[in-house]
Write an enzyme that holds these catalytic residues in place. Structure first.
Site, PDB file in Angstrom:
ATOM      1  CE1 TYR A 569      -1.303  -0.411  -2.790  1.00 43.73           C
ATOM      2  CE2 TYR A 569      -2.867   0.593  -1.267  1.00 43.73           C
ATOM      3  CZ  TYR A 569      -1.561   0.259  -1.598  1.00 43.73           C
ATOM      4  OH  TYR A 569      -0.529   0.606  -0.770  1.00 43.73           O
ATOM      5  CG  ASP A 674       2.135   5.531  -5.084  1.00 43.78           C
ATOM      6  OD1 ASP A 674       2.987   6.307  -5.545  1.00 43.78           O
ATOM      7  OD2 ASP A 674       2.167   5.094  -3.926  1.00 43.78           O
ATOM      8  CD1 TRP A 748       3.383   2.316  -6.257  1.00 41.56           C
ATOM      9  CD2 TRP A 748       2.275   0.596  -7.137  1.00 41.56           C
ATOM     10  NE1 TRP A 748       2.943   1.543  -5.206  1.00 41.56           N
ATOM     11  CE2 TRP A 748       2.245   0.473  -5.730  1.00 41.56           C
ATOM     12  CE3 TRP A 748       1.650  -0.386  -7.904  1.00 41.56           C
ATOM     13  CZ2 TRP A 748       1.626  -0.584  -5.066  1.00 41.56           C
ATOM     14  CZ3 TRP A 748       1.023  -1.439  -7.258  1.00 41.56           C
ATOM     15  CH2 TRP A 748       1.011  -1.536  -5.865  1.00 41.56           C
TER      16      TRP A 748
END
Length: 905
Positions: A569, A674, A748
């Site tokens: 990611y 997240d 996030w």
């Protein structure tokens, strides 16, 4: 007495004025030599005896069919025998073979007179001459003179060289109907798209280098290619005191007018025409000639219009006769490969040239300087002033020292419009040099590129000054292998890319105003350039950050301190931002950096190296957003397959009882903030791109489920994680939430909210609720900003707790979310101002200038999570402070680049 003295003074002054008027009247060209920036004598038109001869006196017939070659010869001989004078060509169409001029003759075409040269090649014998700067043989020119003095071609008539009979033709340059007409007239085809007038013409082409046949030794061999040896139309060699005035010169077999090794030449108010498709259809080629005045003239041609030459390679250096002392004023150029051109044959050098008050209207290039290795020679002391251009096909102002024989538009079509990577060669007599060239008061509208300076690595173009210039073009200026460049009061308005790109340049200085559009990158400078002084210019921070990361990580897989390539990611976040910067600034280097990672990680069948869908790791979906950017530009189907592969994971991804995605298979029943960024924006964009509206319901549900289960009403914040099973040690046994508010997890979530809302349809029923969540969280975060710096702490609400620190990744994410939210109208407009102010505060607190010219982001929390096996992460305050802190983490770099792009910073 006083009266008499006054009368005397009046008489003296009157006498002086009359004398001045008389002098100016005898030389109308005197004013052109005032204030010339180099020593040059004043030129005067040649003077002829009053004798007159009419060609009709020697049997000439102007019916367009009678061949008048002998009549022209006889009339010229007769006039020369009288000591010269005016040879009159009256109205009519005077069909003829070649004409040889003699000294002291004014060859005068009256209004209505047309000299039409015969297309019969047999009338033009082979002669020794110079063409393309080389000693060679060509067919005799329609009009020629050698070693003459006091000659002129004047009047209001026209001269037509029947060049269409001589020239080859490329199909791509003409209409299909004209092509069929020419092919139907005879001749031969080299291939389906290239026509030649005869077999001899084609044979000459096949054995030629730049239009000059090689290896021929005998007369018979030359005769076998005679038809290829197209002559220039007006060839004047070793002539002195020349005047061309008033006449139309058109349709030449090769170049139109060629003064070679001449002296004292005046060209005034002529028109020079060739079809735009005419190969080597130059207008005026001044070669190894000194003392020239070109004024008030018009050019519309098929190659270079006003061209300065001095011989080619060894032949030119051996001749060693420069073109010098040339004035060009008040000329207009329409079609042509270049408006004003120097080279490429400049081996005998070029110096002391002044060009002023000219217009270039539709030429391939405006100001064109060209040469290549092997030429030698020096081009210097060129002064150009008051130049106005419109609709320039390629470059307004060009230096190309890698000239390969093509026009600039042909080179562009062949993909040869960028600087060539070249190794420096030894400097010797074959090395061309261009220096001391001064351009001021220039306006160019609607060019492809403003400027292109492409010097040699061993001999940079040097001391080029551009002052008071405005360029509007598709692209800005590109300077390569140049030194001592000065720009003063220059405005560049490009449609794409930076206003100025500087590549391996030494000592470039900008003075006065240097302006370009506010949203433009401005200047792109490579690391090899030195001594670049641009007052007030600062590279945008987005660009500097991308360049810094590329320097720190020479290969894109190295991002995030990786020891080996991995699908992760963090790579997706940062490389997506860098690819976006590449698109925003039209910088292939930035985009290709991200592309390199995607190319290496995604196989032709769409599979992804190291990616295992069955692991159900939601983090692995995030790089799919980078693939959207990559696919949009490359259209490579393998990226589309990989995009679908990531979508497929989410079809079967495990969920909570309410349908929330687990963070990972190894973290059952858990949702982390997240994870909302990792998959929700990707799925929302997928729904838009591939018309899957059910995904809008899906992502809205994910965001709302997490908000419901992790919200804290006391602070207005959301806890990092939520365990539906309450089995994790970090989970509250009643609520299932983790014990603390970790700022990056909130970052996030904020980015997930705003990025989803970017794609969520305006009419979606859950959109208002998601906007409310986003707005409420934005307001809550304001309460937890550090008063001194405006930034946020690692553990959000414990601002004064021992050991807590200001953390950059979360701060970057919050700033990004505020700015984007305000720009999309999701937040009140005041948040745009707050976001801009927070951006400046972020830069002040976290962005560090390094000694090597790079920039860094400091105080990044390297990693944090919940649970685990080897080392259990309990979510305590102490845990969040225990994770390492480092510089240049992708989780700060990526959001910072993206918000910088939003703010055009």
């Amino acid at each position: 007495m006083l009266v008499n003295r006054f009368k005397l003074i009046v008489l003296l002054v009157s006498s002086m004025v009359l004398q001045a008027v008389s002098v100016n009247a005898t030389n109308p060209y005197r004013s052109y030599f005032k204030n010339v920036p180099f020593p040059m004598k004043e030129l005067k038109a040649p003077v002829f005896k009053k004798n007159t001869v009419r060609i009709t006196d020697f049997g000439a017939v102007g019916d367009g069919m009678t061949l008048n070659t002998e009549a022209f010869r006889a009339s010229i001989d007769a006039l020369a025998a009288k000591g010269g004078g005016k040879l009159i060509v009256p109205p009519g169409v005077w069909f003829t073979g070649p004409i040889v001029l003699k000294s002291n003759i004014n060859f005068h075409l009256e209004k209505g007179a047309l000299i039409l040269f015969s297309p019969d090649f047999d009338l033009y014998p082979l002669v020794n001459t110079v063409f393309e700067g080389l000693d060679t043989r060509r067919c005799q020119s329609p009009i020629s003179g050698y070693g003459l003095e006091n000659i002129a071609i004047t009047g209001q008539g026209s001269i037509n060289g029947s060049g269409h009979a001589w020239r080859p033709l490329k199909r791509s340059k003409v209409t299909e109907s004209y092509w069929k007409q020419v092919v139907g007239s005879g001749g031969v085809l080299r291939d389906p798209d290239y026509w030649f007038p005869s077999e001899k013409s084609l044979k000459g082409h096949e054995m030629s280098n730049m239009n000059v046949p090689q290896g021929l030794t005998t007369d018979a061999e030359w005769m076998e290619v005679r038809d290829f040896l197209r002559p220039v139309m007006i060839s004047l060699t070793e002539c002195k005191n020349v005047l061309l005035q008033g006449v139309l010169f058109e349709n030449s077999p090769a170049w139109n007018i060629h003064p070679l090794m001449c002296e004292n030449v005046i060209i005034d108010n002529i028109t020079v025409r060739n079809p735009s498709f005419s190969q080597n259809g130059d207008g005026l080629d001044i070669e190894s000639t000194r003392n020239v005045l070109v004024i008030n003239s018009y050019f519309d041609v098929g190659d270079d219009a006003i061209c300065i030459k001095s011989g080619k390679d060894a032949d030119g250096r051996r001749r060693n006769r420069p073109t010098e002392n040339v004035i060009v004023d008040n000329c207009k150029v329409f079609k042509g490969h270049g408006g004003f051109v120097v080279g490429s044959e400049m081996s005998g050098s070029v110096r002391n040239i002044q060009v002023s008050n000219c217009q270039f209207l539709g030429t391939d290039v405006g100001l064109r300087f060209k040469s290549t290795r092997g030429r030698g020679g020096v081009v210097e002391n060129i002064f150009i002033d008051d130049i106005y251009m419109f609709d320039i096909v390629t470059d307004s102002f060009l230096f190309d020292l890698f000239y390969g024989g093509k026009s600039a538009s042909e080179a562009l079509a062949a993909g040869e419009d960028s600087p060539k990577a070249a190794v420096a060669m030894p400097v010797n007599e074959e090395t061309p040099a261009f220096r001391n060239i001064f351009v001021k008061n220039l306006v160019s509208r609607n060019a492809r590129r403003a400027m292109f300076f492409n010097g040699l690595p061993e001999m940079n173009i040097e001391n080029i000054h551009v002052e008071n210039a405005t360029f509007s073009a598709r692209y800005g200026g590109f300077f390569s292998e140049s030194k001592n460049i000065r720009l003063k009061n220059v405005r560049i308005v490009p449609q794409e890319g930076p206003a100025l790109t500087i590549q391996n340049v030494k000592n470039l200085k900008v003075e006065g105003d240097f302006t370009y559009p506010e949203d433009n990158e401005g200047v792109r400078i490579d690391d090899a350039s030195t001594g670049i002084v641009i007052p007030g210019f600062q590279k945008k921070l987005s660009i500097r950050m991308v360049e810094s990361e590329m320097k720190r990580n020479p290969e894109s897989w190295m991002v995030d301190f990786a020891k080996a390539p991995k699908w992760d990611y963090t790579h997706g976040l940062q490389l997506q931002a860098m690819a976006m910067a590449g698109n925003a600034f039209d910088n292939p280097g930035f985009f290709n950096y991200a592309l390199e990672y995607a190319t290496n990680m995604v196989s032709a069948d769409g599979s992804i190296k190291g990616y295992k869908p069955e692991e159900y790791n939601i983090d692995r979906v995030n790089p799919g957003k980078m693939l959207y950017v990559i696919y949009d530009r490359t259209k490579d189907p393998k990226y589309l397959k990989a995009i679908h592969l990531l979508r497929d994971q989410m079809r079967t991804h495990p969920r909570t009882s309410e349908g929330g995605f687990w963070h990972k298979k190894v973290y059952p029943h858990q949702m982390w903030l997240d994870g909302l960024y990792m998959a929700a924006p990707y799925l929302a964009e997928y729904g838009v791109r591939f018309n899957e509206p059910a995904l809008f319901d899906e992502v809205a549900h994910q965001l709302i489920v997490m908000a419901k289960n992790s919200y804290d009403s006391n602070t207005g914040l959301y806890y990092h994680g939520w365990d539906e099973s309450r089995q994790q040690r970090w989970a509250d046994k009643k609520t299932g939430t983790s014990p603390n508010f970790w700022s990056r997890s909130l970052g996030w979530y904020m980015m997930g909210l705003v990025d989803v809302l970017e794609h969520l349809p305006a009419q979606h029923p859950k959109r208002p609720e998601i906007i409310r969540i986003f707005a409420d969280l934005s307001r809550s975060l304001e309460k937890f900003r550090d008063p001194a710096t405006g930034m946020w702490y690692q553990v959000t609400d414990k601002m004064a707790a021992p050991g807590n620190y200001l953390e950059s990744t979360a701060s970057a994410m919050f700033v990004y979310s505020w700015v984007k939210g305000a720009q999309l109208g999701l937040l009140p407009a005041e948040y745009l101002d707050k976001g801009k102010a927070a951006y400046d505060q972020f830069v002040k607190r976290f962005v560090r200038e390094n000694a090597d010219g790079t920039v860094s982001i400091t105080d990044c929390c390297a990693v944090a999570g919940l649970g685990g096996e080897k080392v259990y992460r309990d979510g305590s305050y102490e845990y969040y402070l225990s994770e390492p802190v480092r510089d240049n983490d992708p989780k700060a770099i990526g959001p910072f680049i993206m918000v910088s792009l939003l703010l055009n910073r």
